[in-house]
Design a protein around this motif. Structure first.
Motif, PDB file in Angstrom:
ATOM      1  N   ALA A  54     -37.392  16.841  27.378  1.00 25.66           N
ATOM      2  CA  ALA A  54     -38.354  17.292  26.375  1.00 25.66           C
ATOM      3  C   ALA A  54     -38.262  18.787  26.135  1.00 25.66           C
ATOM      4  CB  ALA A  54     -39.775  16.931  26.819  1.00 25.66           C
ATOM      5  N   TYR A  55     -37.893  19.544  27.171  1.00 20.45           N
ATOM      6  CA  TYR A  55     -37.831  21.002  27.049  1.00 20.45           C
ATOM      7  C   TYR A  55     -36.926  21.548  28.136  1.00 20.45           C
ATOM      8  CZ  TYR A  55     -39.246  25.931  27.212  1.00 20.45           C
ATOM      9  OH  TYR A  55     -39.242  27.291  27.208  1.00 20.45           O
ATOM     10  N   SER A  75     -37.481  23.030  21.327  1.00 19.61           N
ATOM     11  CA  SER A  75     -37.012  23.164  22.690  1.00 19.61           C
ATOM     12  C   SER A  75     -35.561  23.632  22.712  1.00 19.61           C
ATOM     13  CB  SER A  75     -37.131  21.822  23.423  1.00 19.61           C
ATOM     14  OG  SER A  75     -36.320  20.852  22.804  1.00 19.61           O
ATOM     15  N   LEU A 124     -46.556  22.005  26.557  1.00 22.93           N
ATOM     16  CA  LEU A 124     -47.033  20.724  27.066  1.00 22.93           C
ATOM     17  C   LEU A 124     -47.288  19.828  25.861  1.00 22.93           C
ATOM     18  CD1 LEU A 124     -48.132  18.770  29.197  1.00 22.93           C
ATOM     19  CD2 LEU A 124     -50.318  19.970  29.090  1.00 22.93           C
ATOM     20  N   ARG A 125     -46.461  18.784  25.718  1.00 18.02           N
ATOM     21  CA  ARG A 125     -46.556  17.912  24.547  1.00 18.02           C
ATOM     22  C   ARG A 125     -46.834  16.455  24.896  1.00 18.02           C
ATOM     23  NH1 ARG A 125     -41.668  20.832  23.160  1.00 18.02           N
ATOM     24  NH2 ARG A 125     -42.109  22.530  21.695  1.00 18.02           N
ATOM     25  N   LYS A 185     -38.489  20.142  31.394  1.00 21.50           N
ATOM     26  CA  LYS A 185     -39.458  19.054  31.304  1.00 21.50           C
ATOM     27  C   LYS A 185     -38.807  17.799  30.733  1.00 21.50           C
ATOM     28  CE  LYS A 185     -44.048  21.012  31.094  1.00 21.50           C
ATOM     29  NZ  LYS A 185     -45.311  20.933  30.335  1.00 21.50           N
ATOM     30  N   TRP A 203     -44.318  27.231  29.488  1.00 23.14           N
ATOM     31  CA  TRP A 203     -43.619  26.070  28.941  1.00 23.14           C
ATOM     32  C   TRP A 203     -44.586  25.259  28.083  1.00 23.14           C
ATOM     33  CZ3 TRP A 203     -40.330  23.449  33.383  1.00 23.14           C
ATOM     34  CH2 TRP A 203     -39.355  24.358  33.825  1.00 23.14           C
ATOM     35  N   SER A 260     -44.935  14.105  25.035  1.00 19.03           N
ATOM     36  CA  SER A 260     -44.123  13.274  24.136  1.00 19.03           C
ATOM     37  C   SER A 260     -44.934  12.667  22.998  1.00 19.03           C
ATOM     38  CB  SER A 260     -43.395  12.187  24.933  1.00 19.03           C
ATOM     39  OG  SER A 260     -42.482  12.755  25.856  1.00 19.03           O
ATOM     40  N   LYS A 280     -42.104  16.102  34.656  1.00 20.00           N
ATOM     41  CA  LYS A 280     -42.593  15.229  33.590  1.00 20.00           C
ATOM     42  C   LYS A 280     -43.519  16.026  32.684  1.00 20.00           C
ATOM     43  CE  LYS A 280     -44.926  10.731  32.993  1.00 20.00           C
ATOM     44  NZ  LYS A 280     -45.510   9.584  33.722  1.00 20.00           N
ATOM     45  N   ASP A 281     -43.395  15.824  31.383  1.00 19.29           N
ATOM     46  CA  ASP A 281     -44.144  16.647  30.441  1.00 19.29           C
ATOM     47  C   ASP A 281     -45.609  16.218  30.314  1.00 19.29           C
ATOM     48  OD1 ASP A 281     -44.649  18.697  28.720  1.00 19.29           O
ATOM     49  OD2 ASP A 281     -43.759  17.738  26.965  1.00 19.29           O
ATOM     50  N   HIS A 295     -39.110  13.772  29.036  1.00 23.10           N
ATOM     51  CA  HIS A 295     -39.894  12.913  28.159  1.00 23.10           C
ATOM     52  C   HIS A 295     -40.530  11.772  28.946  1.00 23.10           C
ATOM     53  CE1 HIS A 295     -39.604  14.391  24.130  1.00 23.10           C
ATOM     54  NE2 HIS A 295     -38.289  14.439  24.134  1.00 23.10           N
TER      55      HIS A 295
END
Length: 391
Positions: free
Chosen positions: A15-16, A2, A48-49, A78, A46, A51, A38-39, A80
């Protein structure tokens, strides 16, 4: 990897951060406002993880994010969360998120980064999700406002949001200023939120003393006095512990969402999350069906309660923000595990889908919540607006 945020991020909220934000329409009711995502929300271009380091199902882009952009909001990045939203403290595979003002303390979750980004005013509002308190808990611990709409509210779709539990999931905003939440709600619905009169309202006060420490009790009592001064009539009420149904439903549905990853020899989840998902896979069909049946019984109980009172005032958290890594909390003579101690205060309202607003109470870092019947979102938001002095 990121992109590093343009400002320091010791809390690990982000997060990003893309090289350039997704700019909203130049004109529109939200023009000039920035927001974090929120991710769990899928945003085209973008990552998408959620977290986690586990592989995730593919998601279509979130229509809510697209709608906010069309209305003029600018998405800056985004945030975490507690890994895959399966927790209330903000722990995840990337180190977890810390409190915005108390460095050794948790921010709450699962919308941990959302609450921090709002509390530090890095954005005007933050998109979060709430399955068992995931908007309200970090809002309460971080000193901001959080709104969980009625389940399936047309202005707050969960399409394009990685599910934890489709039965219980909600999307909603957090902000340091309640007026911003009103502005977003009005833009999404096209309807003004007008102040509402508290005079003569019957407010049920849920204050399970054995579930709260002195600070949390003081938070509820202080807000109760404010409501009484505003003209409300207060009535003590009680609600059962609904975790028996909630834990089974959420575990069962989460294991289904992440079935492909769980089929791998090394799914990639953190140990705590993997343990919960594996346990959920062992649930029998009769256990799952019993939980859904129990949920309907709880819904009937809540509907009956709303036949006796107009509104509920309830705690959000049992104590002030815990230390990072803290697993237990002292509540009177009870030493309680922190996760169920928090969840049991919130799951009645997310599992059953009624609208709720978390707001600061006057006790530092210990918010409370107001809950209305299903579909009464404009009225609830108007009551909060009047309580805070909005004209």
């Amino acid at each position: 990897m990121s992109t590093p945020p343009a400002f320091p991020d010791p809390q690990r909220a982000w997060a990003y951060r893309p090289p350039q934000p997704l700019r909203g329409a130049a004109t529109g009711p939200l023009a000039g406002l920035t927001f974090s995502v929120k991710d769990l929300f899928a945003v085209e271009g973008w990552p998408l993880r959620a977290s986690t380091r586990a592989p995730l199902p593919l998601m279509v882009p979130s229509p809510l994010v697209l709608r906010l952009l069309d209305l003029g909001g600018t998405a800056v990045g985004k945030t975490h969360l507690h890994e895959i939203a399966m927790g209330i403290l903000g722990a995840n595979a990337y180190g977890g998120t810390r409190h915005p003002a108390l460095p050794d303390h948790a921010a709450g979750g699962s919308s941990s980064g959302a609450a921090v980004s709002a509390a530090l005013r890095q954005v005007d509002f933050a998109l979060g999700t709430d399955t068992g308190g995931s908007i309200r808990v970090p809002a309460a611990w971080c000193g901001v406002y959080g709104y969980k709409p009625t389940k399936n509210h047309p202005a707050w779709p969960t399409t394009g949001v990685l599910p934890l539990s489709p039965t219980c999931d909600h999307a909603g905003p957090l902000a340091a200023d309640f007026g911003t939440i009103l502005r977003v709600q009005e833009a999404l619905t096209g309807a003004a939120i007008t102040p509402q009169d508290w005079s003569g309202l019957k407010v049920g006060i849920w204050q399970p003393a054995d579930w709260l420490d002195p600070q949390a009790q003081a938070a509820v009592q202080g807000m109760a006095r404010r409501l009484e001064e505003a003209g409300a009539a207060l009535h003590s009420i009680s609600l059962p512990d609904m975790l028996d149904a909630y834990s089974v439903i959420v575990g069962h549905e989460a294991a289904q969402v992440h079935a492909d990853a769980l089929a791998l020899a090394d799914p990639g989840f953190s140990p705590d999350v993997l343990t919960k998902l594996r346990a959920a896979q062992e649930l029998t069909p009769s256990q799952v069906q019993a939980a859904y049946t129990r949920r309907e019984e709880y819904r009937t109980q809540l509907a009956k309660l709303f036949g006796q009172v107009d509104l509920l005032l309830a705690p959000v958290v049992p104590t002030s923000p815990p230390l990072i890594g803290q697993e237990e909390v002292q509540l009177g003579r009870e030493t309680a595990n922190l996760r169920p101690a928090v969840l049991r205060l919130n799951v009645p309202f997310s599992m059953l889908g009624v609208p709720a607003v978390a707001l600061p109470s006057g006790v530092d870092w210990v918010g409370v919540q107001l809950i209305a019947p299903w579909g009464q979102d404009p009225w609830l938001l108007g009551l909060v607006r009047a309580l805070l002095g909005g004209d």
